[in-house]
Each structure stands twice: as C-alpha cells, then as structure tokens.
Design an enzyme around this catalytic site. Structure first.
Site, short mmCIF file in Angstrom:
data_model
loop_
_atom_site.label_atom_id
_atom_site.label_comp_id
_atom_site.label_asym_id
_atom_site.label_seq_id
_atom_site.Cartn_x
_atom_site.Cartn_y
_atom_site.Cartn_z
N CYS A 17 0.84 -1.52 -0.14
CA CYS A 17 0.01 0.07 -0.02
C CYS A 17 0.81 1.40 -0.02
O CYS A 17 0.29 2.29 -0.04
CB CYS A 17 -1.05 0.17 1.11
SG CYS A 17 -2.02 -1.38 1.31
N HIS B 85 -3.37 6.97 2.20
CA HIS B 85 -3.82 5.58 1.83
C HIS B 85 -4.96 5.51 2.50
O HIS B 85 -5.28 5.48 3.63
CB HIS B 85 -2.76 4.64 2.28
CG HIS B 85 -3.30 3.28 1.90
ND1 HIS B 85 -3.89 2.76 0.88
CD2 HIS B 85 -3.23 2.14 2.83
CE1 HIS B 85 -4.21 1.64 0.93
NE2 HIS B 85 -3.74 0.97 2.06
N ASN C 289 -10.06 -0.34 0.35
CA ASN C 289 -8.66 -0.28 0.27
C ASN C 289 -8.11 -0.92 -1.10
O ASN C 289 -8.21 -2.04 -1.26
CB ASN C 289 -8.12 -0.78 1.61
CG ASN C 289 -6.63 -1.07 1.53
OD1 ASN C 289 -6.04 -0.74 0.49
ND2 ASN C 289 -6.12 -1.52 2.68
O1 UT7 Z 1 -3.16 -1.05 3.77
C1 UT7 Z 1 -3.30 -1.52 5.04
C2 UT7 Z 1 -4.28 -2.42 5.34
N1 UT7 Z 1 -4.76 -2.67 6.59
C3 UT7 Z 1 -5.30 -2.09 7.54
O2 UT7 Z 1 -5.14 -0.67 7.39
C4 UT7 Z 1 -5.92 -2.76 8.35
C5 UT7 Z 1 -6.01 -1.82 9.70
N2 UT7 Z 1 -6.81 -2.39 10.84
C6 UT7 Z 1 -8.34 -2.08 10.66
O3 UT7 Z 1 -8.61 -1.28 9.98
C7 UT7 Z 1 -9.11 -2.78 11.80
O4 UT7 Z 1 -8.16 -3.30 12.67
C8 UT7 Z 1 -10.13 -3.87 11.33
C9 UT7 Z 1 -11.26 -2.94 10.50
C10 UT7 Z 1 -9.50 -4.69 10.34
C11 UT7 Z 1 -10.88 -4.33 12.24
O5 UT7 Z 1 -11.42 -3.54 13.26
P1 UT7 Z 1 -11.15 -3.79 14.94
O6 UT7 Z 1 -12.00 -2.67 15.47
O7 UT7 Z 1 -9.78 -3.56 14.96
O8 UT7 Z 1 -11.86 -4.70 15.04
P2 UT7 Z 1 -11.16 -6.08 15.89
O9 UT7 Z 1 -10.35 -6.87 15.04
O10 UT7 Z 1 -10.73 -5.81 17.24
O11 UT7 Z 1 -12.60 -6.98 16.19
C12 UT7 Z 1 -13.46 -6.57 17.10
C13 UT7 Z 1 -14.62 -7.79 17.08
C14 UT7 Z 1 -14.05 -9.05 17.48
O12 UT7 Z 1 -15.23 -9.75 18.27
P3 UT7 Z 1 -14.94 -9.78 19.79
O13 UT7 Z 1 -13.58 -10.73 19.68
O14 UT7 Z 1 -14.96 -8.39 20.20
O15 UT7 Z 1 -16.09 -10.79 20.18
C15 UT7 Z 1 -14.05 -9.58 16.00
O16 UT7 Z 1 -14.21 -10.99 16.03
O17 UT7 Z 1 -15.35 -7.84 15.76
C16 UT7 Z 1 -15.22 -9.06 15.32
N3 UT7 Z 1 -15.00 -8.81 14.03
C17 UT7 Z 1 -16.23 -8.69 12.95
N4 UT7 Z 1 -17.57 -8.67 13.28
C18 UT7 Z 1 -18.17 -8.48 12.20
C19 UT7 Z 1 -13.84 -8.98 13.32
N5 UT7 Z 1 -14.22 -8.63 11.96
C20 UT7 Z 1 -15.56 -8.77 11.68
C21 UT7 Z 1 -16.50 -8.27 10.67
N6 UT7 Z 1 -17.80 -8.35 10.78
N7 UT7 Z 1 -15.94 -8.18 9.57
#
Ligand code: UT7
Length: 335
Positions: free
Chosen positions: A118, A260, A290
């Site tokens: 990215c 980005h 993205n």
């Molecule tokens: O080019 C660079 C590329 N990557 C990035 O920029 C990614 C950077 N990271 C992010 O954007 C975020 O970390 C994400 C959008 C990927 C995830 O958001 P988050 O607020 O960090 O969520 P999390 O991983 O902490 O998950 C929170 C909860 C979890 O459940 P529990 O453990 O709290 O019960 C996950 O299992 O949300 C759950 N979860 C989802 N729920 C519904 C994770 N993915 C999903 C989903 N839909 N798609």
C-alpha cells in the site's frame, strides 16, 4: 528529506480506472458473518469494485488509468522514458509493467514493477523523482494498481471486508527548480513486523521427489488488523512531521492530507494527532475500499477532477502498509 536536486519535478496529469462491478456491504454480509453496520462503523467502507471476468488483470486497469492520464497531456506515449508500476498483484511474477509498456506503445520507455504494497505509489513517485532530478529521464509515468480481490480469502471476514480493485496514474516531467512541485519525502521500512500483513509463499510439506527443493504457491492475504491499525496511527504522523520539519513547513500551511485509503478511523486519527482539520482529509474509501497501491493516485485524481485541489495547494501524501512500509511526500499543486 529535502531535495538537493539539479532539476525539479512537475506533475503533468493524473488519471484513474475502476472496474464496473460493485460489491456492497450487504452482499458481503451474505458471504461471511458481518453486517453493513459493522463494516461502515469500523472502516467507513460502504462498497468496493471488483475486477471480474476472464483474463482480466492489473494490466487492464493500469493501462486504462495511464491512458487517461496521458490523454490530459500533450505528450505522446513515445515521449515516456520510464514506467514504474507499483503493484503487489501482478499477473506475472516476473513483472507486469512491460505488458503495460507494450499496450501503451511506449516503446522507448524502460518499465519495471515496484512492490511495496500500500506504500507502493509513494515509493514509486519518490523513485521516479530521483531519475527526473538528475536529468537521467525527462518523462516518467507512475502507476499504482492492484487487484487484491484475486488474493483475498472471501471466507475471512477479517480481511474480505476491506479490499477493492483499482488503478491510478501520474505523469511526471522534469522542470526548472523554480517550477518544482515535489518538495520533499520521508520513507521507512520495518521488516521486523512483516508478519502483521502478508501475502506469503506457502511451501508444500514435502520436497521435490529428487531434488531437495520445496515448491509451493502463494497464499491469501492474512492480517493482524489491530497491529496494522496501531502501526499506522503511530507511525504515519511521525513520518509526516519529519517530512514537514525538513521542509520548514508548518501544519497550518497544509491544504490537504491525502493518506492511503485504508480505514476512515485511521485517516481521522492521523489528522487529529497532527491537529489537521478533518475537512482537509481527502477520503473516497466509502466507494472503493482499500485499493492498496491504487488508493492514493485514485483519490488524488478524483480530488483534482473535482477541483478540490487547486493552484498552490500544499498536499501531504502518505502511504503505509505491508512490509511494513510507510512514507510521505509533500506536493505543491500547480494547475
Ligand atoms: O493497507 C493497510 C491494510 N490494513 C489496514 O489498514 C487494517 C488496519 N486495521 C483495521 O482497519 C481494523 O483493525 C479492522 C477494520 C480490520 C478491524 O477493526 P477492529 O476495530 O480492530 O476490530 P477487531 O479486530 O478488534 O474486532 C472486534 C470484534 C471481534 O469480536 P470480539 O472478539 O470483540 O467478540 C471480532 O471477532 O469484531 C469482530 N469482527 C467482526 N465482526 C463483524 C472482526 N471482523 C468482523 C467483521 N464483521 N467483518
């Protein structure tokens, strides 16, 4: 880094290309356990574009973006000295840039791929600037293009909600130092944390029957979202501040922050940390998700076409992602 150059870098034009096929959050919620509400609240993404159809590749999107950029200039493809294709999703591991060179009939141009995920477009523009400032080349085309849909595990809700396909391009030309538009840059790599975001090669468990070599194939994208999030929000503001300090430009002089397009929360957190008004943040990730190396040139092209970015504006551009890699360049727009 301030540029101790002999010549300046001028932006002749930008262009972009997106596939027609739209995949919205509701459709994704029929594929994995998620919801439109979760995706929009956590990322800001509402829909993304996918490159569908047989034999379609990054070459198709990259060529189209390049043609659109070139058509806004009075140069011919034969005037292009160098083509840099920033991509992590080539249709040939030996490189895809040469196929774009052939499709554009840019037969005098040398062409190569640059892989920095990215951050690829930022790294590509900075690489291009080195050739332009020394006078080695006069016209350079930089393309950022990715089709990560081909490498996304569509059963993994941690990643499949994020990515989309697209391409953007910029035509750069050398010029006198008075007309220079690329004011400075700052680039970084942290290989210790490469594991947080990868599209890695997976070896077969057994070696070749007669040679002790392990063959294999590439896996899907895998990501530790939380770690990538923390990395971006902590490191991108530092990169921007280092770059601004080297140029003696204050935060108040910035007209636009073009990051980005990974996640709306990352973009606003970076702006808040730098005390840059959120109204100065360029954002189109709601429509495209993205798009990796394409996200910055795609958003730049849109902002220029919509006359958001106007003459003399200072635009701070930062990319970040797998590697881990991240970096910034600062532009002064001239129309
Ligand atoms: O080019 C660079 C590329 N990557 C990035 O920029 C990614 C950077 N990271 C992010 O954007 C975020 O970390 C994400 C959008 C990927 C995830 O958001 P988050 O607020 O960090 O969520 P999390 O991983 O902490 O998950 C929170 C909860 C979890 O459940 P529990 O453990 O709290 O019960 C996950 O299992 O949300 C759950 N979860 C989802 N729920 C519904 C994770 N993915 C999903 C989903 N839909 N798609």
């Amino acid at each position: 880094m301030t540029l101790l150059s002999m010549q300046g870098v001028k932006i002749l034009a930008t262009g972009s290309a997106i596939p027609h096929s739209v995949l919205n959050n509701h459709q994704i919620s029929n594929m994995v356990e998620t919801s439109d509400d979760w995706i929009t609240t956590r990322t800001g993404i509402e829909e993304r574009r996918l490159l569908t159809g047989e034999n379609k590749s990054v070459v198709d999107l990259g060529t189209l973006a390049a043609l659109k950029a070139i058509s806004k200039t009075n140069i011919s493809p034969l005037d292009i000295d160098l083509i840099i294709l920033a991509t992590s999703s080539p249709n040939d591991l030996f490189g895809s840039a040469s196929q774009i060179q052939a499709r554009l009939n840019a037969s005098k141009a040398v062409a190569f791929d640059l892989t920095a995920a990215c951050s690829g477009f930022v790294f590509g523009v900075v690489t291009a600037s080195q050739f332009l400032q020394t006078g080695s080349y006069k016209v350079v085309l930089v393309i950022g293009a990715d089709v990560l849909s081909k490498w996304t595990n569509w059963s993994d809700r941690n990643t499949c909600i994020l990515f989309g396909d697209g391409a953007g391009a910029i035509v750069l030309q050398n010029c006198s130092l008075e007309k220079n538009q690329l004011l400075g840059f700052q680039l970084n790599t942290d290989g210790l944390h490469w594991n947080h975001l990868k599209l890695s090669y997976k070896e077969e468990s057994k070696p070749h029957s007669s040679l002790n070599i392990y063959q294999g194939s590439f896996n899907y994208i895998s990501m530790n979202g939380k770690e990538v999030y923390k990395f971006a929000v902590s490191q991108v503001p530092l990169s921007i501040m280092k770059c601004l300090q080297s140029l003696d430009i204050s935060v108040s002089e910035i007209n636009w922050l073009l990051l980005h397009q990974a996640n709306e929360r990352i973009l606003t957190a970076v702006a808040d940390k730098l005390s840059i008004s959120r109204s100065k943040v360029i954002m189109n990730l709601n429509k495209y998700g993205n798009t990796s190396a394409a996200s910055i040139p795609l958003a730049l092209d849109e902002a220029v076409c919509e006359h958001k970015i106007v003459n003399n504006d200072i635009v701070v551009v930062s990319g970040f992602g797998a590697g881990l890699t991240w970096g910034t360049f600062v532009l002064q727009w001239r129309s």
